[in-house]
Design an enzyme around this catalytic site. Structure first.
Site, PDB file in Angstrom:
ATOM      1  N   ASP A 290       0.869  -1.163   0.000  1.00 31.91           N
ATOM      2  CA  ASP A 290       0.000   0.000   0.000  1.00 31.91           C
ATOM      3  C   ASP A 290       0.915   1.224   0.000  1.00 31.91           C
ATOM      4  O   ASP A 290       2.143   1.112   0.121  1.00 31.91           O
ATOM      5  CB  ASP A 290      -0.974  -0.004   1.195  1.00 31.91           C
ATOM      6  CG  ASP A 290      -2.192   0.883   0.918  1.00 31.91           C
ATOM      7  OD1 ASP A 290      -2.120   1.739   0.007  1.00 31.91           O
ATOM      8  OD2 ASP A 290      -3.220   0.745   1.609  1.00 31.91           O
TER       9      ASP A 290
HETATM   10  C1  NOJ Z   1      -3.958   3.983  -0.055  1.00 28.67           C
HETATM   11  C2  NOJ Z   1      -5.156   3.102   0.099  1.00 28.67           C
HETATM   12  O1  NOJ Z   1      -5.106   2.438   1.351  1.00 28.67           O
HETATM   13  C3  NOJ Z   1      -5.306   2.061  -0.991  1.00 28.67           C
HETATM   14  O2  NOJ Z   1      -6.549   1.444  -0.856  1.00 28.67           O
HETATM   15  C4  NOJ Z   1      -5.153   2.681  -2.350  1.00 28.67           C
HETATM   16  O3  NOJ Z   1      -5.304   1.702  -3.344  1.00 28.67           O
HETATM   17  C5  NOJ Z   1      -3.797   3.352  -2.437  1.00 28.67           C
HETATM   18  N1  NOJ Z   1      -3.709   4.386  -1.429  1.00 28.67           N
HETATM   19  C6  NOJ Z   1      -3.550   3.958  -3.815  1.00 28.67           C
HETATM   20  O4  NOJ Z   1      -4.345   5.047  -4.031  1.00 28.67           O
END
Ligand code: NOJ
Length: 745
Positions: A290
């Site tokens: 993430d």
């Molecule tokens: C953080 C989020 O937790 C995740 O769900 C997302 O896909 C990513 N950012 C990318 O935007």
């Protein structure tokens, strides 16, 4: 409807041919692996590391349609230091970036473009929690298919969806992004979305990324990014199955979550990323972190610095680094120092190249960047119609006193009141990608369009969503006094649910309830239309409104969907995928809880309950009314004893005894009465959504077998245990008929 069914059927037929491992598939796997090896053999260590690096396009965060390519990025692409971008969008712009990669870098390896297509790209569908309320995986699959069609036409190869985190705490803002509290329903939705996005990987599909692996929804206190700590059994039986379902459906990528579980951050967990994912489940795709979740292991107190974080993550099987820049900065050094083997990096690179080959990007790097397709496929009437249909199916009728709905067409003056009535931004929900408010039909617009000149609509905002001012009440009261009936649109703003939007209260925010109390004094009936991304403790509305329609955040076509449902063109059929508590103090409250040694008993003090609350929730899991009424009878089982080779047939008669045709979700729950470990009081095992004309009766048959009774037993093996089981069938998790059977050895 007929045309729609046809689309559904032909689509399903088409997509089911996608991921079967035919002999041709196996030989194409071999060819791809050979091609991957041949590219790998040409790569320098730096070029390999570049493939593992993912950066967000543009300055800061969020999707960028077109800005000029910053020099830093141009140079990095030329040097082979970026394998993938997130948030770079548009046929023309992705073409420009791709051109640099395939024309100016040494090895001409194409870039992979990812984006959070969570519930739509340009046409917005209901938020995932709303889609789950359809209890129709085939509809959710269709929605994902169309989201893929739109986004793949604008240069996108890859979505960071489905989000399959089980959420038992509605304070957690991200509950809106998933399918609610139930593992079985969540697993079906997970697989459906993967099939819908990925199809057969033509350029009308995108690869899916199941997230957030794992346990992210278990954040303590429902506070986003917070610590998670539960037993391995709970992890395996409750939180992991929707991930496994995605893997079984062929998901190509997995996102490691931000959280720790029991002291180990997921992004540094060999247990999750290698032992379970690759060794147990045989996952062949790649894992992406993430956003900076590798770097955040420093804050967790699990890594010394960014270099150490990268060392940990790559060695436990995390292939691609989203935005921490740990890999691109330190992997080379770590290889030199002997802390990371080049062979480990090779494996990660191979997994990523494999997907680039599977998407056909080595053969045609621009196959997703066609301006013609972009113009042709985005926001077509066909997509908008599917979004409208999904929206109507996602609505849950929570109350309908004296059958006030469907709304009589005799009302000549309709007051439409509330801060969400004329809102176009809020129905988009969070994660709206390129969805814009100008394209949204507000409730007010939808109702006006629907009634035309047959009735007069009197609109007042009344108040804002969170603002304490009551200045708008007067106008609202005047409009209401001058009307026959009130449609009151209240709830949350879209930015009260989603990432980082946890709440400590589940009440209607601001002075919305005060507004409703004022309007009630008019003596007119109130039909509440709710917009929200989580369960709300709407006790006052439940006691005082005549009807309540839960519409979540329903996307582009919200207004038309609300009008068509309120006036009865579509009879609501959604069911809650999550329990609605009476107050936040009841949280966590979920239907498949354990019985405890002292099950709650209102009359007995020394039992598990609160002094100041009933034992029951406001609305239970699986709950949802219809304009018609269904009667359940004759729950019968084909046998009263089954062994592990048997199938048990469970039959129930369902009759439409009301005055409208309608759909009903017939739900089957099972309780394992005694186990080597304690078992939930009920677990959803099957459901069927059926259509019954008024007066019509059908026998619904479910089949279950020993496999459906398995769980992680005391010895940590996933198995069933002989003994007595109860079967419950009904219209929700509480109103059920009951029977029982025995599993024998
Ligand atoms: C953080 C989020 O937790 C995740 O769900 C997302 O896909 C990513 N950012 C990318 O935007």
């Amino acid at each position: 409807m007929k045309k729609y069914l046809l689309i559904t059927l032909s689509f399903l037929l088409f997509s089911f041919t996608g991921f079967q491992s035919s002999p041709q598939q196996k030989s194409s796997d071999k060819i791809i692996n050979a091609r991957v090896d041949s590219v790998l053999a040409l790569m320098t260590l730096d070029e390999k590391i570049g493939q593992l690096n993912q950066l967000s396009y543009g300055i800061g965060w969020g999707p960028t349609v077109k800005v000029s390519v910053p020099d830093e990025y141009k140079q990095m692409i030329k040097d082979g230091k970026i394998g993938s971008f997130l948030n770079a969008i548009g046929a023309e712009f992705t073409y420009e970036l791709q051109k640099i990669a395939v024309q100016e870098s040494r090895l001409k390896i194409p870039l992979l473009f990812g984006l959070d297509v969570i519930h739509g790209f340009k046409t917005t569908f209901p938020v995932p929690l709303g889609e789950a309320a359809t209890w129709q995986p085939e509809i959710v699959e269709l929605s994902a298919h169309y989201q893929a069609l739109e986004s793949s036409s604008a240069g996108i190869h890859w979505t960071f969806s489905p989000m399959v985190d089980i959420a038992r705490d509605p304070r957690w803002g991200r509950i809106m992004e998933g399918s609610g509290e139930d593992t079985y329903l969540g697993s079906l939705m997970s697989a459906a979305r993967v099939r819908g996005y990925q199809g057969n990987l033509s350029n009308e599909n995108i690869i899916a990324c199941v997230k957030h692996y794992a346990g992210y929804g278990g954040a303590e206190g429902g506070r986003d990014y917070n610590t998670v700590d539960f037993s391995d059994r709970t992890l395996r039986d409750i939180y992991l199955p929707p991930f496994k379902a995605a893997v079984d459906a062929g998901v190509e990528t997995v996102m490691a979550s931000f959280n720790e579980i029991g002291g180990i951050p997921s992004s540094g967990s060999k247990y999750l990323l290698t032992d379970i994912l690759r060794d147990e489940w045989k996952f062949k795709g790649f894992v992406v972190s993430d956003w900076n979740s590798i770097g955040e292991m420093i804050n967790h107190g699990f890594a010394l610095d960014l270099k150490n974080a990268g060392e940990i993550s790559i060695n436990v099987g995390l292939d691609m680094d989203m935005e921490s820049r740990s890999y691109i900065t330190y992997l080379n050094e770590l290889v030199d120092e002997g802390k990371v083997k080049e062979s480990v990096i090779d494996e990660s690179v191979k997994r990523i190249l494999r997907i680039k080959f599977m998407l056909g990007l080595f053969d045609d790097p621009f196959r997703y960047c066609s301006k013609e397709r972009e113009q042709k496929n985005i926001m077509t009437n066909e997509i908008k119609n599917v979004s409208l249909d999904v929206a109507k199916r996602s609505f849950v009728l929570l109350k309908n006193e004296d059958k006030i709905l469907p709304l009589s067409k005799e009302y000549k003056k309709i007051a439409v009141i509330g801060p969400l009535a004329d809102s176009k931004i809020n129905p988009l929900g969070e994660w709206n990608a390129l969805g814009i408010e100008e394209d949204v039909i507000s409730v007010l617009e939808g109702l006006k369009r629907y009634v035309g000149d047959k009735s007069e609509i009197l609109y007042a905002e009344g108040c804002k969503i969170t603002d304490p001012s009551k200045d708008g009440f007067k106008d609202a009261i005047e409009k209401v006094n001058n009307s026959d009936v009130i449609i009151l649109c209240v709830g949350e703003s879209r930015s009260m649910t989603g990432e980082a939007y946890s709440r400590s209260s589940l009440d209607l925010p601001g002075v919305q309830e005060d507004l409703a109390k004022e309007l009630l004094k008019s003596g007119k009936s109130i039909i509440a239309v709710l917009m929200n991304g989580r369960p709300l403790s709407i006790n006052w509305l439940n006691d005082n409104a005549d009807a309540i329609l839960e519409t979540w955040f329903a996307g582009t076509m919200t207004g038309d969907a609300v009008a068509q449902v309120l006036f009865g063109d579509y009879n609501p059929s959604g069911k809650l995928p999550v329990t609605f508590p009476r107050t936040v103090g009841q949280v966590p409250i979920y239907y498949n809880h354990k019985n405890t040694g002292r099950p709650g008993d209102e009359k007995n003090r020394y039992t598990s309950k609160y002094l100041d609350l009933p034992l029951t929730p406001l609305y239970p899991f699986g709950y949802g009314l219809s304009y018609t009424k269904f009667n359940y009878s004759g729950l019968s089982l084909s046998k009263d004893k089954i062994s592990s080779n048997d199938q048990l047939k469970i039959n129930v008669n369902v009759k439409n005894i009301g005055s409208y045709d309608g759909e009903e979700v017939v739900q089957l729950y099972i309780q394992d009465l005694v186990g080597s470990v304690t078992r939930p009081v009920k677990e959803l095992k099957r459901f069927q959504k059926i259509f019954l004309k008024k007066g019509e009766e059908k026998t619904v048959e479910f089949t279950i077998s020993e496999e459906d009774l398995r769980f992680t037993a005391a010895d940590m093996n996933f198995k069933s245990e002989p003994g007595l089981f109860k079967v419950y069938v009904g219209t929700n998790s509480v109103d059920v008929l009951e029977n029982k059977f025995e599993l024998v050895e």
